[in-house]
Write a protein that holds these residues in place. Structure first.
Motif, PDB file in Angstrom:
ATOM      1  N   GLY A 100       0.798  -1.226   0.000  1.00  0.00           N
ATOM      2  CA  GLY A 100       0.000   0.000   0.000  1.00  0.00           C
ATOM      3  C   GLY A 100       0.832   1.279   0.000  1.00  0.00           C
ATOM      4  N   GLY A 156       2.752   2.295  -2.266  1.00  0.00           N
ATOM      5  CA  GLY A 156       2.848   2.869  -3.611  1.00  0.00           C
ATOM      6  C   GLY A 156       4.020   2.279  -4.373  1.00  0.00           C
ATOM      7  N   LYS A 157       4.449   1.090  -3.960  1.00  0.00           N
ATOM      8  CA  LYS A 157       5.642   0.460  -4.529  1.00  0.00           C
ATOM      9  C   LYS A 157       5.468   0.116  -6.005  1.00  0.00           C
ATOM     10  N   THR A 158       4.376  -0.564  -6.326  1.00  0.00           N
ATOM     11  CA  THR A 158       4.167  -0.971  -7.713  1.00  0.00           C
ATOM     12  C   THR A 158       3.993   0.260  -8.613  1.00  0.00           C
ATOM     13  N   THR A 159       3.183   1.198  -8.160  1.00  0.00           N
ATOM     14  CA  THR A 159       2.987   2.436  -8.928  1.00  0.00           C
ATOM     15  C   THR A 159       4.321   3.151  -9.122  1.00  0.00           C
ATOM     16  N   LYS A 162       2.916   9.952  -1.946  1.00  0.00           N
ATOM     17  CA  LYS A 162       1.696  10.581  -1.415  1.00  0.00           C
ATOM     18  C   LYS A 162       1.983  11.919  -0.734  1.00  0.00           C
ATOM     19  N   ASP A 216       1.262  14.574  -2.110  1.00  0.00           N
ATOM     20  CA  ASP A 216       0.158  15.438  -2.530  1.00  0.00           C
ATOM     21  C   ASP A 216      -0.877  15.410  -1.397  1.00  0.00           C
TER      22      ASP A 216
HETATM   23  P1  GDP Z   1       1.945  -1.195  -3.286  1.00  0.00           P
HETATM   24  O1  GDP Z   1       1.041  -2.115  -2.533  1.00  0.00           O
HETATM   25  O2  GDP Z   1       3.008  -0.640  -2.403  1.00  0.00           O
HETATM   26  O3  GDP Z   1       2.498  -1.752  -4.541  1.00  0.00           O
HETATM   27  O4  GDP Z   1       1.067   0.105  -3.625  1.00  0.00           O
HETATM   28  P2  GDP Z   1       0.383   0.554  -4.992  1.00  0.00           P
HETATM   29  O5  GDP Z   1       1.416   0.970  -5.972  1.00  0.00           O
HETATM   30  O6  GDP Z   1      -0.609  -0.453  -5.420  1.00  0.00           O
HETATM   31  O7  GDP Z   1      -0.332   1.895  -4.487  1.00  0.00           O
HETATM   32  C1  GDP Z   1      -1.312   1.889  -3.462  1.00  0.00           C
HETATM   33  C2  GDP Z   1      -2.261   3.060  -3.701  1.00  0.00           C
HETATM   34  O8  GDP Z   1      -1.577   4.289  -3.508  1.00  0.00           O
HETATM   35  C3  GDP Z   1      -2.804   3.098  -5.112  1.00  0.00           C
HETATM   36  O9  GDP Z   1      -4.160   3.469  -5.046  1.00  0.00           O
HETATM   37  C4  GDP Z   1      -1.984   4.177  -5.787  1.00  0.00           C
HETATM   38  O10 GDP Z   1      -2.665   4.807  -6.839  1.00  0.00           O
HETATM   39  C5  GDP Z   1      -1.752   5.120  -4.631  1.00  0.00           C
HETATM   40  N1  GDP Z   1      -0.531   5.942  -4.788  1.00  0.00           N
HETATM   41  C6  GDP Z   1       0.723   5.566  -5.072  1.00  0.00           C
HETATM   42  N2  GDP Z   1       1.568   6.616  -5.090  1.00  0.00           N
HETATM   43  C7  GDP Z   1       0.824   7.722  -4.817  1.00  0.00           C
HETATM   44  C8  GDP Z   1       1.104   9.139  -4.681  1.00  0.00           C
HETATM   45  O11 GDP Z   1       2.244   9.620  -4.814  1.00  0.00           O
HETATM   46  N3  GDP Z   1       0.047   9.944  -4.387  1.00  0.00           N
HETATM   47  C9  GDP Z   1      -1.216   9.443  -4.218  1.00  0.00           C
HETATM   48  N4  GDP Z   1      -2.198  10.314  -3.924  1.00  0.00           N
HETATM   49  N5  GDP Z   1      -1.513   8.146  -4.320  1.00  0.00           N
HETATM   50  C10 GDP Z   1      -0.514   7.293  -4.621  1.00  0.00           C
END
Ligand code: GDP
Length: 293
Positions: free
Chosen positions: A108, A110-113, A246, A248
């Protein structure tokens, strides 16, 4: 970004900026307000205390109060100390090619993103990035990375049939190099909290692919909790950099301002939104100027 902190700091420094003369009492009051502003932005209390001590020391040491424009000088000292706090001279990724980057972090964060965002940014700079899906426990994470890789035209590898993460890493590396990729980003599994299994798995992948960079993706909205997470990951995996996501929205700024001085690991990139273009190289001086309004 960090609007509330900026508002409080500009308030604290308003009386200093314009003044021709400045008394010790004025300065002490302003610094007290600056300290309160940092604390309410969730900056680690020791970081805030040391920050104020350093500013105060310089104000006295440089006989600021006797200078022509003392207020401006105090603001400049605060600016320069903010830059140091944020990670003066922070660097981007190593210039080595091929470059292997391990992306680690909690679920959660934001790793994949961020893996896709970083691939996009590097591609824009002329690299041939390749992303590897290593979150073998969440098929949705593999799908998510695949979609993003297609969208951004990045090389991609996954093996939906395997749970052997180091094996996947080794094969992915082979495939990436065969396709002439020069930056290989390994996304890894995250959990809701740091646990032994998570760390052991990432350690095995690290041993298998021998990354040049180990980047922690941390949720900047978590404030001091993000700092604790970074400390734990650094102890276990020796990080080379951080991506703070995040930033923002109404994130207060405590993580960004504390994480480098508490962990010693520099912030290299920041995430500023959900879209793949909401991603920036981190510039401590620019953020310091922005924070001071
Ligand atoms: P992972 O579980 O670490 O791989 O996390 P994800 O990449 O799936 O991201 C989790 C949530 O955070 C998703 O809904 C993304 O769109 C959101 N997210 C990731 N980076 C950012 C950011 O810089 N700003 C915002 N507002 N949301 C983000």
């Amino acid at each position: 970004m960090f609007e509330s902190l900026t508002e409080k700091l500009t308030g604290a420094l308003r009386n200093l900026r314009g003044t021709g003369t400045l008394s010790e009492a004025n300065m002490a009051d302003a610094l007290k307000e600056v300290r309160a502003a940092l604390l309410s932005a969730d900056v680690h209390f020791k970081v805030a205390r040391d920050f104020i001590d350093r500013v105060q020391e310089q104000c006295v040491g440089q006989s600021v109060l006797k200078s022509v424009s003392p207020g401006q000088q105090v603001v400049k000292i605060i600016h320069d100390e903010l830059v140091k706090l944020l990670g003066e001279g922070a660097t981007e990724l190593a210039a080595k090619r091929p470059l292997k980057v391990l992306m680690v972090g909690l679920h959660g964060s934001g790793k994949t993103t961020s893996t896709a965002k970083l691939g996009k940014l590097l591609k824009k700079k002329g690299a041939r990035p390749f992303v590897v899906a290593g979150d073998v426990y969440r098929p949705a994470a593999i799908d998510q990375l695949e979609i993003l890789a297609k969208q951004e035209e990045l090389g991609f590898y996954c093996d939906r049939a395997s749970k052997d993460v180091p094996g996947i890493g080794a094969k992915a590396l082979e495939s990436a190099l065969a396709q002439n990729a020069d930056v290989i980003l390994f996304d890894t599994a995250g959990r809701l909290q740091i646990d032994h299994d998570l760390i052991e798995e990432v350690k095995k992948l690290k041993a298998a692919v021998q990354p040049d960079e180990v980047i922690l993706v941390a949720d900047g909205a978590l404030g001091q909790e993000a700092v604790n997470v970074a400390k734990a990951f650094h102890d276990a995996l020796t990080l080379t950099g951080l991506i703070l996501t995040k930033l923002d929205g109404d994130t207060r700024g405590g993580a960004a301002l504390s994480i480098k001085s508490v962990t010693g690991v520099p912030i290299k990139f920041i995430g500023t939104g959900e879209k793949t273009e909401n991603f920036e190289i981190f510039h401590p001086d620019r953020l310091a100027s922005r924070i001071l309004g």
